[in-house]
Structures are given as C-alpha cells and as structure tokens.
Write an enzyme that holds these catalytic residues in place. Structure first.
Site, PDB file in Angstrom:
ATOM      1  N   GLU A 220      -5.488  -3.760  -1.288  1.00  0.00           N
ATOM      2  CA  GLU A 220      -5.895  -4.979  -0.568  1.00  0.00           C
ATOM      3  C   GLU A 220      -6.959  -5.769  -1.316  1.00  0.00           C
ATOM      4  O   GLU A 220      -7.309  -6.878  -0.920  1.00  0.00           O
ATOM      5  CB  GLU A 220      -6.435  -4.594   0.823  1.00  0.00           C
ATOM      6  CG  GLU A 220      -5.373  -4.096   1.800  1.00  0.00           C
ATOM      7  CD  GLU A 220      -5.135  -2.586   1.738  1.00  0.00           C
ATOM      8  OE1 GLU A 220      -5.413  -1.980   0.683  1.00  0.00           O
ATOM      9  OE2 GLU A 220      -4.668  -2.019   2.740  1.00  0.00           O
TER      10      GLU A 220
ATOM     11  N   LYS B 181     -14.947  16.919  10.384  1.00  0.00           N
ATOM     12  CA  LYS B 181     -15.931  16.775  11.457  1.00  0.00           C
ATOM     13  C   LYS B 181     -16.234  18.139  12.060  1.00  0.00           C
ATOM     14  O   LYS B 181     -15.475  18.657  12.866  1.00  0.00           O
ATOM     15  CB  LYS B 181     -15.425  15.796  12.516  1.00  0.00           C
ATOM     16  CG  LYS B 181     -15.277  14.407  11.947  1.00  0.00           C
ATOM     17  CD  LYS B 181     -14.789  13.411  12.955  1.00  0.00           C
ATOM     18  CE  LYS B 181     -14.531  12.097  12.253  1.00  0.00           C
ATOM     19  NZ  LYS B 181     -13.132  11.694  12.227  1.00  0.00           N
TER      20      LYS B 181
ATOM     21  N   TRP C  29     -20.611  15.348   9.953  1.00  0.00           N
ATOM     22  CA  TRP C  29     -19.560  15.054   8.985  1.00  0.00           C
ATOM     23  C   TRP C  29     -19.787  15.807   7.679  1.00  0.00           C
ATOM     24  O   TRP C  29     -20.906  15.855   7.172  1.00  0.00           O
ATOM     25  CB  TRP C  29     -19.534  13.549   8.681  1.00  0.00           C
ATOM     26  CG  TRP C  29     -18.981  12.736   9.796  1.00  0.00           C
ATOM     27  CD1 TRP C  29     -18.750  13.161  11.082  1.00  0.00           C
ATOM     28  CD2 TRP C  29     -18.608  11.363   9.742  1.00  0.00           C
ATOM     29  NE1 TRP C  29     -18.242  12.138  11.837  1.00  0.00           N
ATOM     30  CE2 TRP C  29     -18.148  11.024  11.048  1.00  0.00           C
ATOM     31  CE3 TRP C  29     -18.599  10.404   8.738  1.00  0.00           C
ATOM     32  CZ2 TRP C  29     -17.694   9.744  11.345  1.00  0.00           C
ATOM     33  CZ3 TRP C  29     -18.154   9.135   9.034  1.00  0.00           C
ATOM     34  CH2 TRP C  29     -17.703   8.805  10.329  1.00  0.00           C
TER      35      TRP C  29
ATOM     36  N   THR D 272       0.879  -1.163   0.000  1.00  0.00           N
ATOM     37  CA  THR D 272       0.000   0.000   0.000  1.00  0.00           C
ATOM     38  C   THR D 272       0.919   1.216   0.000  1.00  0.00           C
ATOM     39  O   THR D 272       2.048   1.143   0.492  1.00  0.00           O
ATOM     40  CB  THR D 272      -0.881   0.043   1.261  1.00  0.00           C
ATOM     41  OG1 THR D 272      -0.018   0.105   2.397  1.00  0.00           O
ATOM     42  CG2 THR D 272      -1.762  -1.169   1.385  1.00  0.00           C
TER      43      THR D 272
HETATM   44  P1  ADP Z   1      -3.424   3.725  -0.428  1.00  0.00           P
HETATM   45  O1  ADP Z   1      -4.531   3.255   0.494  1.00  0.00           O
HETATM   46  O2  ADP Z   1      -2.110   3.345   0.091  1.00  0.00           O
HETATM   47  O3  ADP Z   1      -3.561   5.151  -0.877  1.00  0.00           O
HETATM   48  P2  ADP Z   1      -4.749   2.349  -2.556  1.00  0.00           P
HETATM   49  O4  ADP Z   1      -4.428   2.610  -3.986  1.00  0.00           O
HETATM   50  O5  ADP Z   1      -4.975   0.977  -2.154  1.00  0.00           O
HETATM   51  O6  ADP Z   1      -3.555   2.928  -1.775  1.00  0.00           O
HETATM   52  O7  ADP Z   1      -5.965   3.280  -2.143  1.00  0.00           O
HETATM   53  C1  ADP Z   1      -7.240   2.793  -1.880  1.00  0.00           C
HETATM   54  C2  ADP Z   1      -8.101   3.935  -1.435  1.00  0.00           C
HETATM   55  O8  ADP Z   1      -8.256   4.897  -2.475  1.00  0.00           O
HETATM   56  C3  ADP Z   1      -9.521   3.530  -1.113  1.00  0.00           C
HETATM   57  O9  ADP Z   1      -9.619   2.981   0.171  1.00  0.00           O
HETATM   58  C4  ADP Z   1     -10.257   4.852  -1.253  1.00  0.00           C
HETATM   59  O10 ADP Z   1     -10.109   5.663  -0.100  1.00  0.00           O
HETATM   60  C5  ADP Z   1      -9.532   5.520  -2.374  1.00  0.00           C
HETATM   61  N1  ADP Z   1     -10.269   5.330  -3.632  1.00  0.00           N
HETATM   62  C6  ADP Z   1     -10.037   4.447  -4.609  1.00  0.00           C
HETATM   63  N2  ADP Z   1     -10.904   4.611  -5.622  1.00  0.00           N
HETATM   64  C7  ADP Z   1     -11.732   5.621  -5.277  1.00  0.00           C
HETATM   65  C8  ADP Z   1     -12.857   6.268  -5.894  1.00  0.00           C
HETATM   66  N3  ADP Z   1     -13.285   5.940  -7.091  1.00  0.00           N
HETATM   67  N4  ADP Z   1     -13.449   7.263  -5.209  1.00  0.00           N
HETATM   68  C9  ADP Z   1     -13.030   7.648  -3.989  1.00  0.00           C
HETATM   69  N5  ADP Z   1     -11.971   7.091  -3.371  1.00  0.00           N
HETATM   70  C10 ADP Z   1     -11.329   6.085  -3.998  1.00  0.00           C
END
Ligand code: ADP
Length: 550
Positions: free
Chosen positions: A334, A447, A452, A189
């Site tokens: 994940e 918040k 929210w 990640t």
């Molecule tokens: P990291 O968590 O390390 O930034 P990831 O690429 O796994 O790497 O990121 C996943 C996160 O990205 C998701 O949990 C979400 O918060 C955000 N995310 C992914 N796609 C979208 C989307 N279409 N809209 C909003 N948030 C998104």
C-alpha cells in the site's frame, strides 16, 4: 490579491519519462538477464526503450485502450521491464501477478482486476493452459518467448508470441502525454491477512517514489552502481527498482527464476554487482551457499533487506564477514512500498559501535514524502520516546487512499481527530530521532496475560544461535495466560541443539516472562508467496500443541 503563481513548465510526472531519460543518457548501459530459457541475455537501456515503444504499438494493435490492464506472470528480466514501460507508458495499466500464489488465487486476482492481456513466461505455460478457461476477461494470451519456444499445439486459443509482436512493429511511436494521476500499475497485497486487495499506483506516485527510493538516505542508487533486484518484479514492483534504476541510469542484472545461492553468487561475481535488495529468506540461501563454500564477494557493497524483520544476526554476518552494508527497510504494498530505511545521522557518528548497530537494526526513518505516527486504540497519538508502542499509521503521495474496486470504503483513520491516515496493521515504537521499530504485526503479537510479547524479538534472538537456520515465534494457547510463545525452529544442516539449550540461550537476552514456553523442531517453515514466514499457517499447524505445564 490573488497569490502569485509559479512560472515553471507544467510537465506531468510520467513513467515513460524515466525510460526515455535512461535511453538518452545511459543508452549503452547494460540490462543483463538470466532467462527462464537458461541462457544469459544482454541488452541496453536504449534497446529496452525502443522495444517498449514497439510493445506499446503492438498492444494498441491488439485493441488495448487507455486503462486496460496488461497482466504479467513473470520473473525479473528484460521482457518484464519492457512490459512495465510499454504498458504503463501507453496509458495501460501493468498488473504484476505473483506466480507463487495458488492457481485459484491467480484466477481470483486476474478476474478482480479484469485483465485484458496476460503476458507469461515459458515455465508458466502448463499453468496458464489449465486456468485459461477461467480467465474470462483475458482477450489475449502472450507467451514471453521467441518463435522457437512456441508450442506446436496449445489449448490456449490464439496464443501470441511476444517476440513476434514486438518485432512486427517499427518503433515509430512517441510516448503520449496525459494526466500524471492516471493509473500506471496494480499490485495486489499477498493476502497474508485476508483476501488480496489491489493497490492502484499512479504515474505521479511511481515517479515520486522512484525519486525518493534513489536518495542517499534511502536505497542510494547511482549511475556507478550495478543493481541486482532479487526482490521479484511481482513483489510491489521490485520495491521500485525498475523505475529508480532508469532514473539514475545504472546497469541492472536480472536473475530470472534462478534465485538459489549458487546462481545468485555467480551472477553477483560475473556481473560485478554492487547493490541488491530482497527479503531475509533469500539472503539465508545465499549466505548458506557462500559460507559453506568459503567464498567472498568481490564487488557487492550494500543491500536493502526488508519485507519482514531482518534478523540482527544476518545483518552482522553480512557486515562483519563480508563487508556488505545492510540497509534495513520497512514498507508495504500500500506504500509502493518504501516507508522507512535505517540510515544514521551525523550525530550518531560519536556513538559506540553497539549503540549504532542497535539503531541500524530498527526499521528506520521515513523518507521525505512519508509522514508517520503511532496511535493508541482511540486514535490518540503516542510520544516518540522509543518505548511507547502503538498502531503505526502513515500518509503521503505514494500511499493508497483506497483499494481497487472499493471506492465506497475508506481504509483511512484519524490521528488526534484529523483524518487521512493509512493504518498499516503494524505495531511500532518511534524514538526521538524518528527511528521507527516494528514490534510486530498486530495479528502476530503474542498476548500473554494481557501483556504483549514481540514475536520479532524472539525470532531475532533465536536466529543469533549458531545452530538455528530459521525461527518463527507464534502464539500457542495457554489455559492460564491465554497465549504463550512457542518457538518453531529449523536447524542448520549438521548442527545440533536441544530444546533446553535453546531456551537457556534466551536467558539474559529478554525478560524472563517473555522466554518461549516450548520449542519444536521442524524440517521446514512455510513461507508466503513473497517469502515471508506464514504465521497463519504455522498457528493452524500448532493449534493443538500442548505447552509443558511446568
Ligand atoms: P502483505 O501485507 O500482503 O504480506 P506486504 O509485502 O505489503 O504484503 O507486507 C507488508 C508488511 O510486511 C508490513 O505491514 C509489515 O508487517 C511487514 N514488514 C515489511 N518490512 C518489514 C520489516 N523491515 N520489519 C518487520 N516487518 C516488515
């Protein structure tokens, strides 16, 4: 009586079967790469498969054994594709490292994964020369280039030449058969919210994910497509495209490090690209270039946008000005990464255009294989009514159930008392048709006095203003409300807008109490190594920002 067992062949789902399939049924279909070296390179699925087998032979000759990690520091290109297949196919584990991370993070990740081989591209040579002494587990450094590009002198001991390694082998190698639950690859990640953690994919999870990714309600990949993955192969395996493209046997166009608007546009046009995928930030660059030069796309038909929320204004521009269908997708490292994509159902055909558009703007429905729920802080599931928002949890065969090296700690949580759900860290609503909408990352929610405010909603509105190039909404400290929204904005070149004009723009578009308290204009918004807005850094940058008191 014992159950009657199925009488079908037992064939493990292995990644090698994807490239073998592509080589056999789409032998002459092209893989075109714009290389780091600056030139264009053309090969085919047949050749990629042959060279992957040669690479597997070469890695075995270097002493690699089942389970050893082969790391890459590389852009999207045919050699990277060969490592994907050559390493995983021979029971080694392909570990893609994001080269945009800080050197100390790269060292940390390579050491955590205990990488044995490190393959890297030419432009990373100076970086690797600097950090090589800290990479204790790495036994072999391989420069992904031909002999003519090898440095005469390098402080890296026994620096190997990728082309020499491959060319020395005869390809007389049969892909081995083994347990489909064997690890195929590792991806960390990006550490936006803490130390990076490794997700270890299996052959089974990767092949199932590839099947799912290619479905019409997902990325809808077909042999008739020409696919350009803008999303890097070090960002969750380019969202599975290197596997899905082999599965359908389509032409693939690899941009290498050339991700600026002009280079991408030329590649789209010259190679007749029909489908692409990437995070919103890359489309910002491409669209700015295409618009300011009055250009049109002649073959580009659809794109998946995800990784962070796709601003509706960007979606509209692509759809209305360029006729490009936008498929909004949500996923995570994940989850290999695909979870949901926004595609309409038959019953939505009757809806008025703006109602259809609002559905498409959501993060979408799960693909078969993923199950999701929203829960409150006590783990109780919340209704799918499109308005109750809660913590999003998922489960499925391509979702991790633990992190690499942390076998004793389970990240999983329970839903209504039943365990086995992965908490995504996202806050979402789900409507009665199963369309999920991310309100925020739990850490990014603003918040205000116990209520929210969704930073995504604020950003989407700001992005619809014609003078705004990019916007980020973050929480700023407030003596009375604890937190209040602060909008950080990058203006479009030569465009003008004042703080008050921008705040007025929010009126009627969102509840009055959710309108940001202030706007600051900056020349650049910081991005993470995967191109997402770096909220942590922004919050830090503006931690002393004093909001206006009236
Ligand atoms: P990291 O968590 O390390 O930034 P990831 O690429 O796994 O790497 O990121 C996943 C996160 O990205 C998701 O949990 C979400 O918060 C955000 N995310 C992914 N796609 C979208 C989307 N279409 N809209 C909003 N948030 C998104």
């Amino acid at each position: 009586m014992p159950a009657l067992m199925g009488q079908m062949m037992q064939m493990p789902l292995l990644i090698s079967s994807l490239v073998r399939h592509a080589a056999r049924h789409s032998a002459d279909t092209e893989i075109v790469s714009k290389r780091v070296e600056g030139d264009m390179h053309r090969t085919t699925w047949a050749e990629v498969e042959l060279r992957s087998r040669k690479l597997a032979q070469a890695l075995a000759r270097l002493g690699c054994e089942a389970g050893d990690r082969v790391a890459t520091l590389a852009w999207n290109g045919y050699r990277h594709l060969e490592i994907y297949y050559g390493a995983s196919g021979s029971q080694l584990v392909c570990h893609t490292i994001n080269p945009r991370l800080f050197p100390e993070q790269i060292v940390w990740i390579a050491n955590d994964a205990a990488d044995k081989v490190l393959c890297f591209e030419l432009n990373f040579l100076p970086l690797i020369e600097k950090i090589a002494p800290q990479l204790g587990s790495v036994k072999h450094f391989v420069l992904m280039a031909g002999r003519s590009h090898m440095p005469a002198n390098s402080p890296i001991p026994n620096l190997l030449c990728y082309e020499e390694l491959v060319e020395a082998e005869n390809g007389d190698y049969a892909w081995p058969e083994f347990d489909e639950n064997t690890a195929s690859s590792i991806c960390y990640t990006s550490g936006t919210t803490g130390n990076p953690k490794g997700a270890v994919y299996s052959h089974r999870s990767s092949v199932l994910h590839a099947y799912a990714a290619a479905l019409p309600d997902a990325m809808d990949c077909a042999a008739s497509d020409v696919v350009l993955p803008v999303v890097p192969m070090f960002h969750v395996n380019a969202w599975g495209l290197p596997y899905a493209c082999a599965l359908v046997g389509c032409k693939v166009v690899m941009p290498g490090p050339h991700l600026d608007g002009k280079s991408l546009y030329e590649l789209f046009e010259n190679e007749k690209v029909s489908f692409s995928a990437g995070v919103p930030t890359v489309w910002l660059g491409l669209l700015t270039y295409v618009k300011s030069n009055n250009l049109k796309f002649s073959t580009f038909k659809r794109t998946v946008i995800g990784g962070s929320a796709c601003p509706p204004a960007m979606m509209k521009t692509l759809q209305e000005d360029f006729g490009v269908e936008v498929i909004h997708a949500w996923g995570m490292t994940e989850l290999s990464p695909l979870g949901t994509l926004s595609k309409l159902k038959a019953k939505h055909a009757e809806l008025p255009q703006d109602a259809r558009q609002r559905l498409l703007e959501k993060q979408g429905r799960v693909i078969y294989g993923i199950d999701m729920a929203i829960i409150d802080d006590d783990g109780k599931s919340l209704p799918w009514d499109g308005s109750s928002s809660g913590n999003l949890v998922v489960r499925g065969p391509w979702v991790i159930d633990r992190y690499f090296g942390k076998t004793d700690e389970s990240p999983l949580v329970s839903v209504d008392g039943v365990g086995g759900w992965f908490p995504t860290g996202d806050v979402a609503t789900i409507d009665a048709d199963g369309f999920m909408q991310i309100t925020d990352r739990s850490k990014d929610v603003i918040k205000s006095g116990g209520e929210w405010i969704s930073s995504i909603d604020l950003e989407n509105i700001a992005m619809a203003h014609p003078a705004v190039h990019e916007a980020a909404a973050i929480a700023a400290r407030h003596p009375k409300w604890d937190e209040r929204p602060l909008l950080v904005v990058v203006k479009k070149p030569n465009a003008e807008v004042t703080r008050d004009e921008l705040l007025q723009f929010f009126e009627g578009r969102i509840a009055k109490w959710q309108i940001p308290d202030d706007v600051v204009f900056v020349s650049e918004i910081p991005h993470t190594a995967t191109g997402k807005i770096q909220k942590l850094k922004l919050r830090d940058q503006f931690k002393d920002h004093r909001l206006p008191t009236i």
